[in-house]
Scaffold this active site. Structure first.
Site, short mmCIF file in Angstrom:
data_model
loop_
_atom_site.label_atom_id
_atom_site.label_comp_id
_atom_site.label_asym_id
_atom_site.label_seq_id
_atom_site.Cartn_x
_atom_site.Cartn_y
_atom_site.Cartn_z
N LYS A 279 -81.31 -33.13 44.08
CA LYS A 279 -81.36 -31.78 43.51
C LYS A 279 -82.47 -30.99 44.21
O LYS A 279 -83.58 -31.49 44.36
CB LYS A 279 -81.61 -31.88 42.00
CG LYS A 279 -81.27 -30.62 41.24
CD LYS A 279 -81.01 -30.89 39.78
CE LYS A 279 -80.81 -29.57 39.04
NZ LYS A 279 -80.38 -29.78 37.66
N GLU A 362 -73.07 -32.22 22.59
CA GLU A 362 -73.44 -31.52 21.36
C GLU A 362 -72.80 -32.17 20.14
O GLU A 362 -73.39 -32.23 19.05
CB GLU A 362 -73.02 -30.05 21.45
CG GLU A 362 -73.83 -29.22 22.44
CD GLU A 362 -73.50 -29.44 23.90
OE1 GLU A 362 -72.48 -30.12 24.20
OE2 GLU A 362 -74.24 -28.93 24.77
N ARG A 390 -69.45 -26.56 20.81
CA ARG A 390 -68.94 -27.89 21.15
C ARG A 390 -69.06 -28.88 19.98
O ARG A 390 -68.45 -29.93 20.00
CB ARG A 390 -69.71 -28.48 22.34
CG ARG A 390 -69.25 -28.05 23.67
CD ARG A 390 -67.96 -28.76 24.06
NE ARG A 390 -67.40 -28.13 25.22
CZ ARG A 390 -67.73 -28.45 26.47
NH1 ARG A 390 -68.58 -29.41 26.71
NH2 ARG A 390 -67.19 -27.81 27.47
N1 HTL Z 1 -74.17 -27.93 27.27
C1 HTL Z 1 -72.96 -27.60 27.76
C2 HTL Z 1 -71.72 -27.99 27.00
N2 HTL Z 1 -72.82 -26.92 28.88
C3 HTL Z 1 -73.92 -26.56 29.58
N3 HTL Z 1 -73.72 -25.87 30.71
C4 HTL Z 1 -75.20 -26.90 29.14
C5 HTL Z 1 -75.28 -27.57 27.96
C6 HTL Z 1 -76.48 -26.46 29.84
N4 HTL Z 1 -76.53 -26.91 31.23
C7 HTL Z 1 -76.34 -26.11 32.34
S1 HTL Z 1 -76.50 -26.99 33.77
C8 HTL Z 1 -76.82 -28.43 32.93
C9 HTL Z 1 -76.83 -28.21 31.56
C10 HTL Z 1 -77.17 -29.25 30.57
C11 HTL Z 1 -77.11 -29.71 33.68
C12 HTL Z 1 -75.90 -30.22 34.35
O1 HTL Z 1 -76.23 -31.41 35.02
P1 HTL Z 1 -75.32 -31.90 36.22
O2 HTL Z 1 -75.60 -30.85 37.39
O3 HTL Z 1 -75.80 -33.23 36.63
O4 HTL Z 1 -73.91 -31.77 35.86
P2 HTL Z 1 -77.00 -30.56 38.15
O5 HTL Z 1 -77.71 -29.51 37.37
O6 HTL Z 1 -76.62 -30.04 39.49
O7 HTL Z 1 -77.73 -31.85 38.28
C13 HTL Z 1 -76.07 -24.69 32.39
O8 HTL Z 1 -75.88 -24.05 31.39
C14 HTL Z 1 -76.07 -23.98 33.67
#
Ligand code: HTL
Ligand code: MG
Length: 626
Positions: A279, A362, A390
């Site tokens: 990342k 969630e 969710r």
């Molecule tokens: N809960 C839900 C259902 N959707 C989102 N988007 C979130 C919380 C908040 N959220 C993000 S980005 C992210 C979260 C928890 C992390 C995703 O991790 P992943 O990708 O490993 O999939 P990475 O960031 O590149 O490591 C946003 O709202 C943008």
């Protein structure tokens, strides 16, 4: 040489030699850094996905193949490569590009998204449609390790293992969600990188994959051997679900990515390609602190420092939670992957044994809260308004029906700014108000938040409290024993007035006070409890003023205005009522304060409503025509 200047569409990229791609990837990376430095954005995730994005666009055709990005926050490179290069500086700004993939923005965006864990299920639907119509395009979900913690993603994988459609699922594993990723699967994925068999497989994996198709067509013994090589441990959870596992491979090596993607697409059935990325890759500070640079505010690329942010509502909640957990050892806080955003960084350090991050789940957060409450603990489930959607069934089925003592600390209520339509926190009043036993409050400041939390803990039952994104003045006392008592379900008269009363909620109170200032005929009430309403005060008002106006940073249908309208109707009260808030439309990203006015519930809209109701005092008219 600059490649980017001449690349606007995937066809332009395809014209490059394979050897030129790494250099182009560096240019793409620099452009992402430049764009984010100007206006902020999801920097670290987009940087980590650069090589993957280049490889996908080099090999596939996103105008017909479907790239289904999960969350969509890692797609700045994809946007630059699909005709949006010249509009990148507008990203997340009013009228500009969205911060996620959005089908209406580009036909190259297969899915409109912003919430996590949906990509695999959506891709399954697309693949079923493709195969039913005997078409031949590729459908490729690209999901992060964080998003894979969501039950929806895992349930969809399980279904794919049953249907076995031909598809490639890319797991973009950087061992990070917004904060550190959590869970047993994360530990397993990490272990895949250090297994001795992986080191061996890495050396000979390419050859094995190249021969896979051929070997798979041989007798079952050879088939078994081949499968065992690519799908190395029989305990592999993907394998167990019926999905072929390949990897892990280096997600910053374009050559490797192209090789594996190209070969996997020739295989039958579903294959998950496990890709390891970093990342923030390629930008030192973002690599060093991917949490801070997950969602960057604008910064100086020459001297990148994340700007200090002031005290926020989330901080106020985090401080309150620490104090509550200090005074009562049965208080817990649960977050679904939003430790920083929900103001819980400090809490997680002070009370690690009564802090749980359940991952992007969630539903699990809510029902884990229910379980704790059933055993007489006192859980606070901290969830953003938009993400509590969710956990809706769990709020009804697991908490409200049993009238359990669960406090919902709902952050980002109202319009949220740059994240836009997918993240607006404007439905929670509607969906929570209908639930038996549920109570809903919105404090006007951090001190009132403290009183509400304290009272909720004392009263028990499902209690939801919501507050907006952004800054708030720090409350005076961090010591819970000093927090003022509040009578649950009572409103607060902030200003008296003879002709009309504005019932306002949260941040819209300032608008009401601004309009009513110096106007003896206009009263203002802090309608801080949406359920139960302060029926006593409402009855008094209904018989003492000529008109009522409700104002809320929430959809009108089902919110405060609806609650008041229902009460008036149920009591045959004929006082005219004007309800201001969000109409039945999708609200895009923008500046929330400007949007409050634009969408009809800022100060001007309140003035116009007063005039419409016949409260056209000279002062109101004068202000309205300013
Ligand atoms: N809960 C839900 C259902 N959707 C989102 N988007 C979130 C919380 C908040 N959220 C993000 S980005 C992210 C979260 C928890 C992390 C995703 O991790 P992943 O990708 O490993 O999939 P990475 O960031 O590149 O490591 C946003 O709202 C943008
Ligand atoms: Mg991740």
């Amino acid at each position: 040489m600059s490649y980017l200047a001449n690349i606007n569409w995937p066809e332009d990229l395809k014209a490059l030699n394979k050897e030129e791609l790494p250099e182009f990837a560096q240019e793409l990376r620099s452009e992402i850094i430049r764009v984010c430095s100007l206006g902020g954005g999801h920097l670290a995730s987009s940087l980590g996905a650069v090589e993957l994005t280049v490889a996908l666009h080099y090999l596939f055709d996103s105008s017909k193949d479907r790239f289904v990005f999960d969350v969509g926050h890692q797609t700045y490179g994809h946007k630059i490569l699909t005709g949006r290069k010249d509009r990148m500086e507008s990203i997340r700004k009013p009228g500009g590009l969205t911060g996620f993939t959005t089908s209406s923005e580009s036909s190259h965006d297969a899915l409109t998204v912003g919430h996590a864990s949906t990509s695999i299920a959506a891709a399954l639907g697309m693949v079923l449609a493709r195969d039913a119509r005997k078409e031949s395009y590729e459908v490729i979900p690209i999901i992060g390790d964080g998003s894979l913690t969501g039950g929806m993603a895992l349930a969809a994988l399980n279904q794919i293992g049953q249907v076995k459609p031909r598809m490639t699922i890319i797991l973009n594993d950087n061992e990070m969600s917004i904060s550190e990723n959590v869970g047993g699967l994360k530990n397993y994925l990490r272990s895949m990188q250090v297994q001795p068999w992986f080191q061996r497989a890495e050396k000979s994996g390419k050859q094995a994959l190249g021969n896979f198709k051929m070997i798979a067509e041989l007798g079952s013994r050879a088939k078994h051997a081949a499968r065992h090589f690519l799908d190395p441990v029989s305990l592999n959870p993907f394998h167990a679900m019926g999905v072929r596992y390949v990897g892990p491979i280096d997600g910053h090596d374009i050559d490797q990515l192209l090789y594996y993607l190209d070969h996997i697409k020739q295989l039958d059935g579903p294959t998950l390609l496990h890709v390891i990325t970093k990342k923030g890759k390629g930008y030192e500070i973002a690599e060093a602190d991917p949490i801070v640079w997950h969602g960057a505010s604008k910064f100086n690329p020459q001297a990148p420092v994340a700007p200090a942010k002031g005290y926020t509502w989330a901080d106020a909640f985090g401080d309150a939670a620490i104090s509550m957990a200090n005074s009562d050892d049965r208080v817990w806080v649960i977050t679904p992957a939003m430790r920083i955003g929900s103001g819980l960084d400090q809490y997680s350090k002070v009370h690690p044994s009564r802090y749980i991050d359940v991952g992007i789940a969630e539903d699990v957060a809510v029902t884990t809260g229910a379980g704790l409450a059933l055993q007489n603990e006192k859980p606070i489930v901290a969830i953003y308004s938009t993400f509590l959607q969710r956990g809706f069934d769990q709020v009804i089925h697991d908490v409200c029906l049993e009238n359990l003592d669960v406090i919902f600390a709902i952050d980002r209520a109202g319009l949220v700014g740059g994240d836009g339509a997918t993240h607006q926190g404007i439905y929670d009043l509607s969906y929570l108000r209908a639930l038996p036993n549920m109570s809903i409050a919105m404090p006007k400041n951090a001190t009132e938040m403290q009183s509400m939390l304290k009272k909720a803990l004392e009263l028990g039952g499902p209690k939801a409290m919501r507050w907006p994104r952004g800054g708030v003045k720090q409350a005076e006392s961090a010591d819970m024993t000093t927090w003022a008592d509040i009578s649950w379900g009572t409103w607060e008269r902030l200003k008296t007035g003879t002709e009309a009363c504005i019932l306002a909620l949260g941040p819209t109170l300032d608008y009401a006070l601004e309009v009513a200032q110096g106007q003896p005929n206009i009263a203002v009430v802090n309608a801080r409890f949406v359920k139960p309403l302060d029926e006593k005060m409402l009855l008094e008002l209904a018989s003492s003023v000529k008109a009522l106006i409700t104002v809320e940073d929430h959809t009108i249908m089902g919110g405060l205005g609806s609650a008041v309208a229902e009460f008036l109707a149920d009591h045959q009260l004929k006082v005219p009522l004007k309800r201001l808030g969000i109409k039945d439309i999708v609200i895009p990203h923008g500046d929330p304060n400007a949007q409050h006015e634009e969408f009809g519930y800022g100060p001007e809209a309140i003035r116009a409503a007063l005039i419409e109701l016949g409260i056209s005092t000279p002062q109101v008219l004068a202000q309205a025509s300013d």
